[in-house]
Design a protein around this motif. Structure first.
Motif, PDB file in Angstrom:
ATOM      1  N   SER A 162       1.291  -1.285   0.167  1.00  0.00           N
ATOM      2  CA  SER A 162      -0.315  -0.013   0.140  1.00  0.00           C
ATOM      3  C   SER A 162       0.897   1.429  -0.280  1.00  0.00           C
ATOM      4  N   PRO A 163       0.316   2.509  -0.339  1.00  0.00           N
ATOM      5  CA  PRO A 163       0.991   3.340  -0.427  1.00  0.00           C
ATOM      6  C   PRO A 163       1.942   3.705   1.092  1.00  0.00           C
ATOM      7  N   GLU A 164       0.468   3.942   1.872  1.00  0.00           N
ATOM      8  CA  GLU A 164       1.894   3.990   3.446  1.00  0.00           C
ATOM      9  C   GLU A 164       2.810   2.907   4.003  1.00  0.00           C
ATOM     10  N   VAL A 165       2.522   1.623   3.299  1.00  0.00           N
ATOM     11  CA  VAL A 165       4.312   1.102   3.077  1.00  0.00           C
ATOM     12  C   VAL A 165       5.099   1.327   2.442  1.00  0.00           C
ATOM     13  N   LEU A 166       5.079   2.257   0.948  1.00  0.00           N
ATOM     14  CA  LEU A 166       5.522   2.692   0.680  1.00  0.00           C
ATOM     15  C   LEU A 166       6.483   4.225   1.249  1.00  0.00           C
ATOM     16  N   THR A 167       6.295   4.727   1.707  1.00  0.00           N
ATOM     17  CA  THR A 167       6.381   5.941   2.998  1.00  0.00           C
ATOM     18  C   THR A 167       6.755   5.572   4.046  1.00  0.00           C
ATOM     19  N   ASP A 168       6.795   4.358   4.568  1.00  0.00           N
ATOM     20  CA  ASP A 168       8.153   3.965   5.593  1.00  0.00           C
ATOM     21  C   ASP A 168       9.533   4.765   5.068  1.00  0.00           C
ATOM     22  N   PRO A 169      10.230   5.203   5.912  1.00  0.00           N
ATOM     23  CA  PRO A 169      11.912   5.391   5.174  1.00  0.00           C
ATOM     24  C   PRO A 169      11.824   5.168   4.320  1.00  0.00           C
ATOM     25  N   ASN A 170      12.530   3.689   4.803  1.00  0.00           N
ATOM     26  CA  ASN A 170      13.478   2.248   5.002  1.00  0.00           C
ATOM     27  C   ASN A 170      13.019   1.713   3.176  1.00  0.00           C
ATOM     28  N   VAL A 171      11.755   1.494   3.195  1.00  0.00           N
ATOM     29  CA  VAL A 171      11.200   1.223   1.547  1.00  0.00           C
ATOM     30  C   VAL A 171      11.446   2.632   0.833  1.00  0.00           C
ATOM     31  N   ARG A 172      10.905   3.218   1.065  1.00  0.00           N
ATOM     32  CA  ARG A 172      11.340   4.771   0.646  1.00  0.00           C
ATOM     33  C   ARG A 172      12.456   4.971  -0.344  1.00  0.00           C
ATOM     34  N   THR A 173      12.984   4.541   0.589  1.00  0.00           N
ATOM     35  CA  THR A 173      14.601   5.072   0.838  1.00  0.00           C
ATOM     36  C   THR A 173      15.445   3.699  -0.413  1.00  0.00           C
ATOM     37  N   ILE A 174      14.641   2.308  -0.437  1.00  0.00           N
ATOM     38  CA  ILE A 174      15.280   1.806  -1.148  1.00  0.00           C
ATOM     39  C   ILE A 174      14.756   1.710  -2.450  1.00  0.00           C
ATOM     40  N   VAL A 175      13.713   2.124  -3.132  1.00  0.00           N
ATOM     41  CA  VAL A 175      12.876   2.283  -4.608  1.00  0.00           C
ATOM     42  C   VAL A 175      13.594   2.756  -4.638  1.00  0.00           C
ATOM     43  N   GLU A 176      13.459   4.652  -3.980  1.00  0.00           N
ATOM     44  CA  GLU A 176      13.773   5.528  -4.497  1.00  0.00           C
ATOM     45  C   GLU A 176      15.840   5.571  -5.519  1.00  0.00           C
ATOM     46  N   ARG A 177      16.376   4.701  -4.384  1.00  0.00           N
ATOM     47  CA  ARG A 177      17.508   4.344  -5.344  1.00  0.00           C
ATOM     48  C   ARG A 177      17.800   3.171  -6.262  1.00  0.00           C
ATOM     49  N   GLY A 178      16.444   2.660  -5.940  1.00  0.00           N
ATOM     50  CA  GLY A 178      16.305   1.289  -6.605  1.00  0.00           C
ATOM     51  C   GLY A 178      16.067   1.829  -8.294  1.00  0.00           C
ATOM     52  N   LEU A 179      14.895   2.861  -8.400  1.00  0.00           N
ATOM     53  CA  LEU A 179      14.811   4.013  -9.754  1.00  0.00           C
ATOM     54  C   LEU A 179      15.825   3.819 -10.651  1.00  0.00           C
ATOM     55  N   LEU A 180      17.258   4.453  -9.925  1.00  0.00           N
ATOM     56  CA  LEU A 180      17.897   4.838 -10.617  1.00  0.00           C
ATOM     57  C   LEU A 180      19.070   4.344 -10.473  1.00  0.00           C
ATOM     58  N   TRP A 181      19.699   3.669  -9.703  1.00  0.00           N
ATOM     59  CA  TRP A 181      20.364   2.446 -10.193  1.00  0.00           C
ATOM     60  C   TRP A 181      20.132   1.720 -11.580  1.00  0.00           C
ATOM     61  N   ALA A 182      18.065   1.135 -11.804  1.00  0.00           N
ATOM     62  CA  ALA A 182      18.309   0.823 -12.526  1.00  0.00           C
ATOM     63  C   ALA A 182      18.199   1.438 -13.950  1.00  0.00           C
ATOM     64  N   SER A 183      18.073   3.023 -14.028  1.00  0.00           N
ATOM     65  CA  SER A 183      17.612   3.361 -14.857  1.00  0.00           C
ATOM     66  C   SER A 183      19.143   3.076 -15.867  1.00  0.00           C
ATOM     67  N   ARG A 184      19.042   3.767 -17.370  1.00  0.00           N
ATOM     68  CA  ARG A 184      19.561   3.215 -18.121  1.00  0.00           C
ATOM     69  C   ARG A 184      21.292   4.387 -18.357  1.00  0.00           C
ATOM     70  N   THR A 185      20.777   5.456 -18.098  1.00  0.00           N
ATOM     71  CA  THR A 185      21.916   6.466 -17.904  1.00  0.00           C
ATOM     72  C   THR A 185      22.948   5.667 -16.659  1.00  0.00           C
ATOM     73  N   GLU A 186      22.106   5.582 -16.040  1.00  0.00           N
ATOM     74  CA  GLU A 186      23.357   4.789 -14.049  1.00  0.00           C
ATOM     75  C   GLU A 186      23.997   4.139 -15.051  1.00  0.00           C
ATOM     76  N   SER A 187      23.786   3.159 -15.960  1.00  0.00           N
ATOM     77  CA  SER A 187      24.145   1.605 -15.149  1.00  0.00           C
ATOM     78  C   SER A 187      25.239   2.041 -17.092  1.00  0.00           C
ATOM     79  N   GLU A 188      25.287   3.083 -17.514  1.00  0.00           N
ATOM     80  CA  GLU A 188      25.913   3.608 -18.161  1.00  0.00           C
ATOM     81  C   GLU A 188      27.441   3.763 -18.337  1.00  0.00           C
TER      82      GLU A 188
END
Length: 233
Positions: free
Chosen positions: A207-233
């Motif tokens: 749920s959105p409530e779980v995603l706003t947990d500071p640890n979960v949100r940090t992991i998701v945000e970092r994961g989005l950036l790490w996965a991005s093509r421009t980050e991986s190149e």
């Protein structure tokens, strides 16, 4: 500008629109132009997918066509990042073994409370559990500085292969009302390299409530950036 594609839909219980809306401003702040689609057939558009640096998917269950899953696989292999959480990525397209091979893990169940504690709604499957960071996770930029943490939400039991890099785990204990006879450890956060692309799966996020947990949100945000093509190149 980097191009992010948000694909959302499927089962409404995971609130795909509200959940992904939490991260659209973040992506824009990080320099992404964000497009949002409700139809996974966008994956079959090879010209469009070639311009996408990151796919954020939140589509629980439902189905995917052969051309769409082939297009997604080809885009990731060519460098497009793929990331998501919970059922939006780990319980998508149960009819497609090709999709399962791409992401490397599939939701099997979320164990429930004692039968006498159940009230007949989603909370019957909310358990207090620990997300444990692995040694590999402690050295990875997605998990850097994050210690083991607790959540009270669905605890995913995931079937997976050994091509994934597990950054965090969670262990399902033995309970007298369940049929298994020893603790089962499942990945809670993992990455996967697929051709030139990167995949990130975070299993908390019911749920959105779980995603706003500071640890979960940090992991998701970092994961989005790490996965991005421009980050991986």
């Amino acid at each position: 500008m980097r191009q992010a594609l948000v694909v959302r839909g499927g089962w409404d219980g995971h609130q795909p629109e509200a959940a992904t809306d939490l991260f659209v401003p973040f992506l824009r702040e990080q320099g992404f132009e964000v497009d949002i689609e409700k139809d996974n057939e966008v994956y079959a558009d090879a010209a469009r997918m070639a311009e996408v640096d990151l796919v954020l998917q939140s589509v629980t269950m439902t189905e995917i066509s052969g051309p769409a899953v082939a297009g997604l696989r080809a885009a990731v292999a060519a460098g497009t990042g793929l990331a998501g959480w919970h059922g939006g990525i780990a319980d998508s397209y149960r009819n497609s073994s090709d999709y399962l091979q791409l992401v490397g893990g599939q939701f099997a169940t979320h164990p429930g409370k004692h039968p006498q504690e159940r009230v007949g709604d989603a909370s019957d499957n909310y358990l207090r559990y620990t997300v444990e960071v692995t040694d590999a996770g402690r050295e990875h930029p997605i998990m850097a500085g994050i210690e083991d943490f607790e959540l009270e939400t669905e605890q995913y039991w995931v079937l997976h292969d050994d091509l994934i890099d597990v950054l965090a785990t969670t262990t399902h204990p033995v309970q007298p009302w369940h049929p298994w006879h020893r603790p089962v450890t499942s990945p809670a956060v993992w990455t996967r390299l697929w051709g030139a692309g990167r995949v990130v799966v975070v299993t908390p996020g019911h749920s959105p409530e779980v995603l706003t947990d500071p640890n979960v949100r940090t992991i998701v945000e970092r994961g989005l950036l790490w996965a991005s093509r421009t980050e991986s190149e």
